[in-house]
Design a protein around this motif. Structure first.
Motif, PDB file in Angstrom:
ATOM      1  N   TYR A  80       1.067  -1.204  -0.075  1.00  0.00           N
ATOM      2  CA  TYR A  80      -0.030  -0.097   0.021  1.00  0.00           C
ATOM      3  C   TYR A  80       0.688   1.272   0.002  1.00  0.00           C
ATOM      4  CZ  TYR A  80      -2.925   3.397   2.333  1.00  0.00           C
ATOM      5  OH  TYR A  80      -3.532   4.909   2.619  1.00  0.00           O
ATOM      6  N   TYR A  81       0.614   2.030  -0.951  1.00  0.00           N
ATOM      7  CA  TYR A  81       1.320   3.313  -1.069  1.00  0.00           C
ATOM      8  C   TYR A  81       0.267   4.606  -1.090  1.00  0.00           C
ATOM      9  CZ  TYR A  81       4.619   0.177  -3.479  1.00  0.00           C
ATOM     10  OH  TYR A  81       5.126  -1.000  -3.872  1.00  0.00           O
ATOM     11  N   GLN A  82       0.599   5.717  -0.434  1.00  0.00           N
ATOM     12  CA  GLN A  82      -0.347   6.725  -0.471  1.00  0.00           C
ATOM     13  C   GLN A  82       0.569   8.018  -1.155  1.00  0.00           C
ATOM     14  OE1 GLN A  82      -2.088   8.062   3.251  1.00  0.00           O
ATOM     15  NE2 GLN A  82      -4.080   8.608   1.844  1.00  0.00           N
ATOM     16  N   ASP A  83      -0.120   8.342  -2.332  1.00  0.00           N
ATOM     17  CA  ASP A  83       0.868   9.225  -3.024  1.00  0.00           C
ATOM     18  C   ASP A  83      -0.051  10.423  -3.870  1.00  0.00           C
ATOM     19  OD1 ASP A  83       2.532  10.606  -4.831  1.00  0.00           O
ATOM     20  OD2 ASP A  83       2.963   8.767  -6.103  1.00  0.00           O
ATOM     21  N   ASP A  84       0.138  11.719  -3.551  1.00  0.00           N
ATOM     22  CA  ASP A  84      -0.770  12.828  -4.194  1.00  0.00           C
ATOM     23  C   ASP A  84      -0.448  12.778  -5.680  1.00  0.00           C
ATOM     24  OD1 ASP A  84      -1.539  13.486  -1.745  1.00  0.00           O
ATOM     25  OD2 ASP A  84      -0.219  15.281  -1.330  1.00  0.00           O
ATOM     26  N   TYR A 141      -5.883   8.862  -3.023  1.00  0.00           N
ATOM     27  CA  TYR A 141      -4.339   8.953  -3.619  1.00  0.00           C
ATOM     28  C   TYR A 141      -3.655   7.851  -3.230  1.00  0.00           C
ATOM     29  CZ  TYR A 141      -6.267  13.748  -4.797  1.00  0.00           C
ATOM     30  OH  TYR A 141      -7.056  14.704  -5.283  1.00  0.00           O
ATOM     31  N   ILE A 142      -4.159   6.583  -3.565  1.00  0.00           N
ATOM     32  CA  ILE A 142      -3.233   5.411  -3.134  1.00  0.00           C
ATOM     33  C   ILE A 142      -2.831   4.806  -4.359  1.00  0.00           C
ATOM     34  CG2 ILE A 142      -4.480   5.059  -1.001  1.00  0.00           C
ATOM     35  CD1 ILE A 142      -5.976   2.860  -2.211  1.00  0.00           C
ATOM     36  N   ALA A 143      -1.998   3.699  -4.248  1.00  0.00           N
ATOM     37  CA  ALA A 143      -1.668   2.746  -5.103  1.00  0.00           C
ATOM     38  C   ALA A 143      -1.330   1.348  -4.283  1.00  0.00           C
ATOM     39  CB  ALA A 143      -0.416   3.120  -5.581  1.00  0.00           C
ATOM     40  N   LEU A 144      -2.054   0.566  -4.892  1.00  0.00           N
ATOM     41  CA  LEU A 144      -1.704  -0.983  -4.425  1.00  0.00           C
ATOM     42  C   LEU A 144      -1.160  -1.805  -5.625  1.00  0.00           C
ATOM     43  CD1 LEU A 144      -5.382  -1.634  -3.058  1.00  0.00           C
ATOM     44  CD2 LEU A 144      -3.440  -0.726  -1.741  1.00  0.00           C
ATOM     45  N   ASN A 145       0.129  -2.478  -4.945  1.00  0.00           N
ATOM     46  CA  ASN A 145       0.968  -3.111  -5.971  1.00  0.00           C
ATOM     47  C   ASN A 145       0.877  -4.715  -5.411  1.00  0.00           C
ATOM     48  OD1 ASN A 145       3.124  -4.182  -7.505  1.00  0.00           O
ATOM     49  ND2 ASN A 145       4.821  -2.978  -6.347  1.00  0.00           N
ATOM     50  N   ASP A 167      -9.923   4.080  -9.971  1.00  0.00           N
ATOM     51  CA  ASP A 167      -9.824   4.758 -11.053  1.00  0.00           C
ATOM     52  C   ASP A 167      -8.948   4.026 -12.161  1.00  0.00           C
ATOM     53  OD1 ASP A 167     -10.966   7.254 -10.329  1.00  0.00           O
ATOM     54  OD2 ASP A 167      -9.265   7.599  -9.224  1.00  0.00           O
ATOM     55  N   LEU A 168      -7.864   3.437 -11.948  1.00  0.00           N
ATOM     56  CA  LEU A 168      -7.021   2.672 -12.821  1.00  0.00           C
ATOM     57  C   LEU A 168      -6.360   1.743 -12.473  1.00  0.00           C
ATOM     58  CD1 LEU A 168      -5.381   3.236 -15.784  1.00  0.00           C
ATOM     59  CD2 LEU A 168      -3.912   4.684 -14.370  1.00  0.00           C
ATOM     60  N   LEU A 169      -6.297   0.750 -13.180  1.00  0.00           N
ATOM     61  CA  LEU A 169      -5.680  -0.536 -13.008  1.00  0.00           C
ATOM     62  C   LEU A 169      -4.673  -1.186 -14.204  1.00  0.00           C
ATOM     63  CD1 LEU A 169      -7.026  -3.641 -11.003  1.00  0.00           C
ATOM     64  CD2 LEU A 169      -6.059  -4.200 -13.358  1.00  0.00           C
ATOM     65  N   PHE A 170      -3.578  -1.782 -13.980  1.00  0.00           N
ATOM     66  CA  PHE A 170      -2.635  -2.459 -14.812  1.00  0.00           C
ATOM     67  C   PHE A 170      -2.400  -3.747 -14.490  1.00  0.00           C
ATOM     68  CE2 PHE A 170      -1.214   1.969 -14.494  1.00  0.00           C
ATOM     69  CZ  PHE A 170      -1.218   2.483 -15.851  1.00  0.00           C
ATOM     70  N   VAL A 216      -4.735   1.941  -8.822  1.00  0.00           N
ATOM     71  CA  VAL A 216      -4.517   3.282  -8.308  1.00  0.00           C
ATOM     72  C   VAL A 216      -5.856   3.872  -8.159  1.00  0.00           C
ATOM     73  CG1 VAL A 216      -2.229   3.727  -9.158  1.00  0.00           C
ATOM     74  CG2 VAL A 216      -4.180   4.608 -10.570  1.00  0.00           C
ATOM     75  N   ASN A 217      -6.087   4.787  -7.142  1.00  0.00           N
ATOM     76  CA  ASN A 217      -7.405   5.493  -6.985  1.00  0.00           C
ATOM     77  C   ASN A 217      -7.019   6.886  -6.672  1.00  0.00           C
ATOM     78  OD1 ASN A 217     -10.411   5.677  -6.582  1.00  0.00           O
ATOM     79  ND2 ASN A 217      -9.952   6.144  -4.473  1.00  0.00           N
TER      80      ASN A 217
END
Length: 267
Positions: A80-84, A141-145, A167-170, A216-217
């Motif tokens: 879990y990452y939080q990133d503006d 404003y997060i990313a999950l890897n 919002d977005l997924l790879f 990511v959201n």
């Protein structure tokens, strides 16, 4: 990264293929995965674990691979990452979005764990439990890897599906999922208000294949719903998965499917 899954109709009969003895009736009472484990212990090659079903029109042969050995390696690793810098969530559905996922390769995550499933729906909340975690997380404003291996129990097409990520997924599969993953070489991309995404890859039975999912959201709701389906239609990773022996973090021998680099130290 197997056959009680074959639907044998009332008219179907189990017959012996040339040089292969018929399956004893008593063994038909047990799942093939259990039989495979016993055969492995007795040093019976996986190629001998063959079920043949005959109908009036066709004969189907399915070669079963033994269930891989487990050593606390089941599940998908996630961070879990939080990133503006996460892209802004436009309520007007103006995607697809662009975002460089490589930025998190060297970013130290706030939290890491494992999960048997990938499903998240914040339903309007900003602080939620992710993957049944005992703590809650801000999903703004997060990313999950996510990363792991598919152990292919049977050869054929394995299908990855994402249902309208917000919002977005790879998604990446193969060697580039282990190292070298970028926005441009993703096998599938899903985004807010998009049509969803599907990707199919042909895998060989008995082999491990790496995969990676980055989600990511930005603002508001967070939603992701991931499914990986085997060639016979079995869901090996889904919203309600309890833990499949075919989805692992690494192989127990450490070489067939080597451990991924530590989060924050990926390439």
């Amino acid at each position: 990264m197997v056959d009680d899954r074959l639907n044998i109709g009332a008219a179907a009969q189990i017959t012996a293929a040339p040089k292969i003895s018929p399956t004893p009736g008593a063994l038909q009472l047990y799942p093939s995965s259990k039989i495979s484990q016993v055969c492995k212990c007795l040093s019976i090659p996986a190629s001998d674990l063959t079920t043949r079903t005959s109908t009036k029109t066709a004969t189907t042969t399915t070669t079963l691979c033994p269930v891989p050995t487990t050593c606390g390696n089941k599940g998908v690793q996630w961070a879990y990452y939080q990133d503006d810098a996460i892209p802004y969530n436009s309520i007007q559905c103006s995607g697809p979005y662009t975002w460089d996922p490589t930025g998190i390769k060297s970013m130290s995550p706030s939290y890491t764990s494992t999960t048997p499933y990938i499903f998240l729906d914040s339903t309007g909340a900003t602080d939620v439990s992710i993957y049944s975690s005992t703590q809650t997380f801000d999903v703004t404003y997060i990313a999950l890897n996510h990363r792991g291996y598919i152990y292919a129990e049977i050869s054929g097409d394995y299908t990855f599906t994402s249902s309208e990520a917000d919002d977005l997924l790879f998604f990446w599969s193969g060697p580039k999922a282990f190292s070298g993953w970028t926005e441009s070489n993703a096998d599938a991309t899903d985004y807010y208000c998009g049509p969803g995404a599907t990707f199919t890859v042909s895998l060989l039975a008995g082999q491990y294949y790496p995969f990676r999912i980055v989600y990511v959201n930005a603002e508001s709701n967070a939603y992701e719903n991931i499914t990986i389906t085997a060639p016979d239609g079995t869901v090996i990773l889904g919203a309600t998965s309890k833990g499949s022996p075919y989805i692992v973090q690494y192989s127990c021998d450490g070489t067939s499917a080597p451990p991924f680099p530590a989060f924050g130290h990926e390439s």
